[in-house]
Design a protein around this motif. Structure first.
Motif, PDB file in Angstrom:
ATOM      1  N   GLY A  28       0.786  -1.221   0.000  1.00  0.00           N
ATOM      2  CA  GLY A  28       0.000   0.000   0.000  1.00  0.00           C
ATOM      3  C   GLY A  28       0.822   1.277   0.000  1.00  0.00           C
ATOM      4  O   GLY A  28       0.265   2.375   0.043  1.00  0.00           O
ATOM      5  N   LEU A  29       2.157   1.148  -0.059  1.00  0.00           N
ATOM      6  CA  LEU A  29       3.010   2.332  -0.113  1.00  0.00           C
ATOM      7  C   LEU A  29       2.840   3.035  -1.456  1.00  0.00           C
ATOM      8  O   LEU A  29       2.836   2.408  -2.504  1.00  0.00           O
ATOM      9  N   GLU A  30       2.689   4.355  -1.420  1.00  0.00           N
ATOM     10  CA  GLU A  30       2.641   5.161  -2.631  1.00  0.00           C
ATOM     11  C   GLU A  30       3.835   6.097  -2.626  1.00  0.00           C
ATOM     12  O   GLU A  30       4.234   6.602  -1.571  1.00  0.00           O
ATOM     13  N   TYR A  31       4.411   6.331  -3.812  1.00  0.00           N
ATOM     14  CA  TYR A  31       5.627   7.140  -3.841  1.00  0.00           C
ATOM     15  C   TYR A  31       5.746   7.948  -5.122  1.00  0.00           C
ATOM     16  O   TYR A  31       5.180   7.607  -6.162  1.00  0.00           O
ATOM     17  N   LYS A  32       6.471   9.035  -5.005  1.00  0.00           N
ATOM     18  CA  LYS A  32       6.780   9.893  -6.139  1.00  0.00           C
ATOM     19  C   LYS A  32       8.250  10.291  -6.005  1.00  0.00           C
ATOM     20  O   LYS A  32       8.635  10.969  -5.054  1.00  0.00           O
ATOM     21  N   ILE A  33       9.101   9.839  -6.913  1.00  0.00           N
ATOM     22  CA  ILE A  33      10.502  10.230  -6.925  1.00  0.00           C
ATOM     23  C   ILE A  33      10.598  11.608  -7.581  1.00  0.00           C
ATOM     24  O   ILE A  33      10.308  11.775  -8.758  1.00  0.00           O
ATOM     25  N   VAL A  34      10.976  12.591  -6.797  1.00  0.00           N
ATOM     26  CA  VAL A  34      11.045  13.963  -7.289  1.00  0.00           C
ATOM     27  C   VAL A  34      12.371  14.231  -7.976  1.00  0.00           C
ATOM     28  O   VAL A  34      12.440  14.884  -9.011  1.00  0.00           O
ATOM     29  N   LYS A  35      13.437  13.701  -7.400  1.00  0.00           N
ATOM     30  CA  LYS A  35      14.764  13.898  -7.975  1.00  0.00           C
ATOM     31  C   LYS A  35      15.574  12.624  -7.807  1.00  0.00           C
ATOM     32  O   LYS A  35      15.686  12.089  -6.707  1.00  0.00           O
ATOM     33  N   ASP A  36      16.120  12.121  -8.916  1.00  0.00           N
ATOM     34  CA  ASP A  36      16.953  10.921  -8.891  1.00  0.00           C
ATOM     35  C   ASP A  36      18.331  11.279  -9.426  1.00  0.00           C
ATOM     36  O   ASP A  36      18.490  11.570 -10.613  1.00  0.00           O
ATOM     37  N   GLU A  37      19.310  11.283  -8.542  1.00  0.00           N
ATOM     38  CA  GLU A  37      20.674  11.638  -8.930  1.00  0.00           C
ATOM     39  C   GLU A  37      21.416  10.478  -9.579  1.00  0.00           C
ATOM     40  O   GLU A  37      22.561  10.629 -10.013  1.00  0.00           O
ATOM     41  N   GLY A  38      20.779   9.318  -9.635  1.00  0.00           N
ATOM     42  CA  GLY A  38      21.423   8.169 -10.274  1.00  0.00           C
ATOM     43  C   GLY A  38      22.437   7.475  -9.389  1.00  0.00           C
ATOM     44  O   GLY A  38      23.173   6.591  -9.860  1.00  0.00           O
ATOM     45  N   ALA A  39      22.494   7.847  -8.118  1.00  0.00           N
ATOM     46  CA  ALA A  39      23.452   7.227  -7.208  1.00  0.00           C
ATOM     47  C   ALA A  39      22.939   5.863  -6.747  1.00  0.00           C
ATOM     48  O   ALA A  39      21.757   5.540  -6.898  1.00  0.00           O
ATOM     49  N   GLU A  40      23.838   5.067  -6.191  1.00  0.00           N
ATOM     50  CA  GLU A  40      23.474   3.757  -5.666  1.00  0.00           C
ATOM     51  C   GLU A  40      22.417   3.905  -4.576  1.00  0.00           C
ATOM     52  O   GLU A  40      22.506   4.794  -3.727  1.00  0.00           O
ATOM     53  N   LYS A  41      21.415   3.047  -4.602  1.00  0.00           N
ATOM     54  CA  LYS A  41      20.320   3.145  -3.637  1.00  0.00           C
ATOM     55  C   LYS A  41      20.683   2.428  -2.342  1.00  0.00           C
ATOM     56  O   LYS A  41      21.533   1.544  -2.302  1.00  0.00           O
ATOM     57  N   ALA A  42      20.024   2.832  -1.275  1.00  0.00           N
ATOM     58  CA  ALA A  42      20.306   2.277   0.045  1.00  0.00           C
ATOM     59  C   ALA A  42      19.926   0.807   0.108  1.00  0.00           C
ATOM     60  O   ALA A  42      18.930   0.372  -0.481  1.00  0.00           O
ATOM     61  N   GLN A  43      20.722   0.057   0.839  1.00  0.00           N
ATOM     62  CA  GLN A  43      20.476  -1.365   1.026  1.00  0.00           C
ATOM     63  C   GLN A  43      20.446  -1.680   2.520  1.00  0.00           C
ATOM     64  O   GLN A  43      20.856  -0.864   3.352  1.00  0.00           O
ATOM     65  N   THR A  44      19.980  -2.879   2.844  1.00  0.00           N
ATOM     66  CA  THR A  44      19.945  -3.312   4.238  1.00  0.00           C
ATOM     67  C   THR A  44      21.325  -3.177   4.866  1.00  0.00           C
ATOM     68  O   THR A  44      22.317  -3.614   4.295  1.00  0.00           O
ATOM     69  N   GLY A  45      21.379  -2.550   6.038  1.00  0.00           N
ATOM     70  CA  GLY A  45      22.645  -2.343   6.737  1.00  0.00           C
ATOM     71  C   GLY A  45      23.232  -0.970   6.528  1.00  0.00           C
ATOM     72  O   GLY A  45      24.115  -0.537   7.276  1.00  0.00           O
ATOM     73  N   ASP A  46      22.764  -0.256   5.490  1.00  0.00           N
ATOM     74  CA  ASP A  46      23.241   1.106   5.228  1.00  0.00           C
ATOM     75  C   ASP A  46      22.544   2.101   6.164  1.00  0.00           C
ATOM     76  O   ASP A  46      21.551   1.788   6.824  1.00  0.00           O
ATOM     77  N   PHE A  47      23.080   3.321   6.156  1.00  0.00           N
ATOM     78  CA  PHE A  47      22.457   4.432   6.867  1.00  0.00           C
ATOM     79  C   PHE A  47      22.309   5.607   5.905  1.00  0.00           C
ATOM     80  O   PHE A  47      23.143   5.790   5.017  1.00  0.00           O
ATOM     81  N   LEU A  48      21.245   6.375   6.084  1.00  0.00           N
ATOM     82  CA  LEU A  48      21.035   7.596   5.319  1.00  0.00           C
ATOM     83  C   LEU A  48      20.905   8.780   6.274  1.00  0.00           C
ATOM     84  O   LEU A  48      20.271   8.677   7.326  1.00  0.00           O
ATOM     85  N   SER A  49      21.483   9.894   5.882  1.00  0.00           N
ATOM     86  CA  SER A  49      21.239  11.167   6.564  1.00  0.00           C
ATOM     87  C   SER A  49      20.209  11.907   5.730  1.00  0.00           C
ATOM     88  O   SER A  49      20.447  12.206   4.553  1.00  0.00           O
ATOM     89  N   VAL A  50      19.052  12.194   6.335  1.00  0.00           N
ATOM     90  CA  VAL A  50      17.945  12.748   5.561  1.00  0.00           C
ATOM     91  C   VAL A  50      17.334  13.968   6.243  1.00  0.00           C
ATOM     92  O   VAL A  50      17.313  14.078   7.468  1.00  0.00           O
ATOM     93  N   ASP A  51      16.839  14.872   5.419  1.00  0.00           N
ATOM     94  CA  ASP A  51      15.920  15.916   5.860  1.00  0.00           C
ATOM     95  C   ASP A  51      14.516  15.421   5.536  1.00  0.00           C
ATOM     96  O   ASP A  51      14.293  14.882   4.440  1.00  0.00           O
ATOM     97  N   LEU A  52      13.587  15.582   6.463  1.00  0.00           N
ATOM     98  CA  LEU A  52      12.232  15.108   6.162  1.00  0.00           C
ATOM     99  C   LEU A  52      11.189  15.888   6.940  1.00  0.00           C
ATOM    100  O   LEU A  52      11.461  16.452   7.998  1.00  0.00           O
ATOM    101  N   THR A  53       9.996  15.918   6.379  1.00  0.00           N
ATOM    102  CA  THR A  53       8.811  16.377   7.082  1.00  0.00           C
ATOM    103  C   THR A  53       7.798  15.243   7.078  1.00  0.00           C
ATOM    104  O   THR A  53       7.761  14.435   6.131  1.00  0.00           O
ATOM    105  N   ILE A  54       6.986  15.180   8.132  1.00  0.00           N
ATOM    106  CA  ILE A  54       5.976  14.135   8.254  1.00  0.00           C
ATOM    107  C   ILE A  54       4.635  14.813   8.525  1.00  0.00           C
ATOM    108  O   ILE A  54       4.509  15.600   9.459  1.00  0.00           O
ATOM    109  N   LYS A  55       3.646  14.505   7.686  1.00  0.00           N
ATOM    110  CA  LYS A  55       2.316  15.085   7.844  1.00  0.00           C
ATOM    111  C   LYS A  55       1.266  13.982   7.782  1.00  0.00           C
ATOM    112  O   LYS A  55       1.434  12.986   7.077  1.00  0.00           O
TER     113      LYS A  55
END
Length: 326
Positions: A28-55
């Motif tokens: 049931g997840l819905e998504y819209k990729i706004v910007k794709d820099e073409g970099a390697e995507k996160a995998q299990t065990g990785d960490f991301l530093s993110v800015d986010l808002t939750i509504k």
């Protein structure tokens, strides 16, 4: 100040521009990729530093924002097979992203409740929307946990150092933009008296009664004793809270040092603005989810009453007043 406002504005612009044409994902997840820099995507065990808002999907329902603290959130990409995890959950949406990418996700709460066998949260009707921008991708690869955590720790120390270096500029910008001419004490406290009281000044051991509104230099109100101010700033209000002036004994009950110093300068009835550097507030620690590390604080205060008490020994000398700060 302007930078943080622009970041938050950009986040909501990103959300508004991307609410259409969501793709359907697992669970049931819905998504819209706004910007794709073409970099390697996160995998299990990785960490991301993110800015986010939750509504949530209710009106005026901002639940959380990393922009309030001025620090990114560090997200660990866990395995879908862990208890409580499922495809389409909060964790899985970050696997769409790599460094520099941004996206909007809608998490389906009906699916979450069904998959986790937990009650559906009451803060939304059906969806929670996440607007995410990735600052940095920490790849596990062949790194030991220790080496990976060292990378993240060093990165976060750098982010904190940036906040520390920005503090003086935030204070100067606030003073300038509000056309203030504050006085400054030897400790670095600045203050502007907007209405001079005619009563007695408190001393250590006295109880003071104070109306107050606390905010950051960007204008975000994080606390107030005045219900109308809380309502006007759309602050969450505990229905059990009684809005009234705060009452405490100076020198006996702990408050931030900037309050103790400032209130000793004012006569009963005084209204003033305190500009408190982080060294006289919370220093390098965040306070709640609104006050960042190294945050200068602004308090509009009114010394409503002074109740004489038993004198206490001053831990430090009373603040001395210097020339106007600017």
């Amino acid at each position: 100040m302007k930078k943080s406002i622009l970041f938050l504005s950009a986040a909501f612009t990103l959300l508004a521009a991307s609410c259409q044409n969501f793709k359907k994902g697992d669970g049931g997840l819905e998504y819209k990729i706004v910007k794709d820099e073409g970099a390697e995507k996160a995998q299990t065990g990785d960490f991301l530093s993110v800015d986010l808002t939750i509504k949530s999907d209710r009106k005026d329902s901002l639940l959380n924002s990393t922009y309030d603290l001025g620090l990114p959130q560090i997200v660990n990409i866990a395995a879908d097979t862990l208890p409580g995890m499922y495809k389409g959950d909060y964790n899985s949406m970050f696997k769409f992203l790599g460094e520099g990418d941004s996206a909007v996700f809608r998490l389906n709460l009906d699916t979450m409740a069904a998959m986790t066998h937990q009650p559906k949260p009451e803060f939304a009707d059906k969806y929670v929307t996440f607007t995410v921008k990735v600052r940095k991708h920490f790849k596990k690869g062949q790194l030991t946990d220790s080496a990976l955590y060292t990378q993240i720790d060093n990165y976060f120390k750098g982010e904190l150092e940036g906040l520390k270096k920005a503090e003086e500029g935030k204070i100067s910008s606030y003073v300038s933009s509000n056309k203030l001419e504050p006085k400054k004490t030897a400790s670095g406290l600045q203050y502007v008296i907007t209405s001079e009281g005619k009563g007695e000044k408190p001393v250590l051991g006295d109880t003071v009664v104070v109306q107050y509104t606390g905010k950051l230099t960007n204008g975000t109100v994080f606390d107030t004793s005045i219900k109308e101010v809380a309502t006007a700033n759309k602050m969450p209000i505990d229905p059990m809270r009684t809005f009234e002036p705060i009452r405490f004994s100076i020198g006996n009950q702990p408050v931030i040092q900037g309050w103790t110093e400032g209130l000793l300068l004012f006569a009963k009835g005084t209204k003033a603005t305190l500009i408190i550097p982080s060294s006289l507030a919370y220093g390098d620690r965040p306070a709640g989810n609104k006050i960042p590390p190294y945050a200068p604080l602004i308090f509009d205060v009114e010394l409503v009453d002074v109740i004489k008490g038993k004198p206490v020994t001053a831990p430090t000398a009373a603040p001395t007043v210097a020339e106007p700060a600017n």
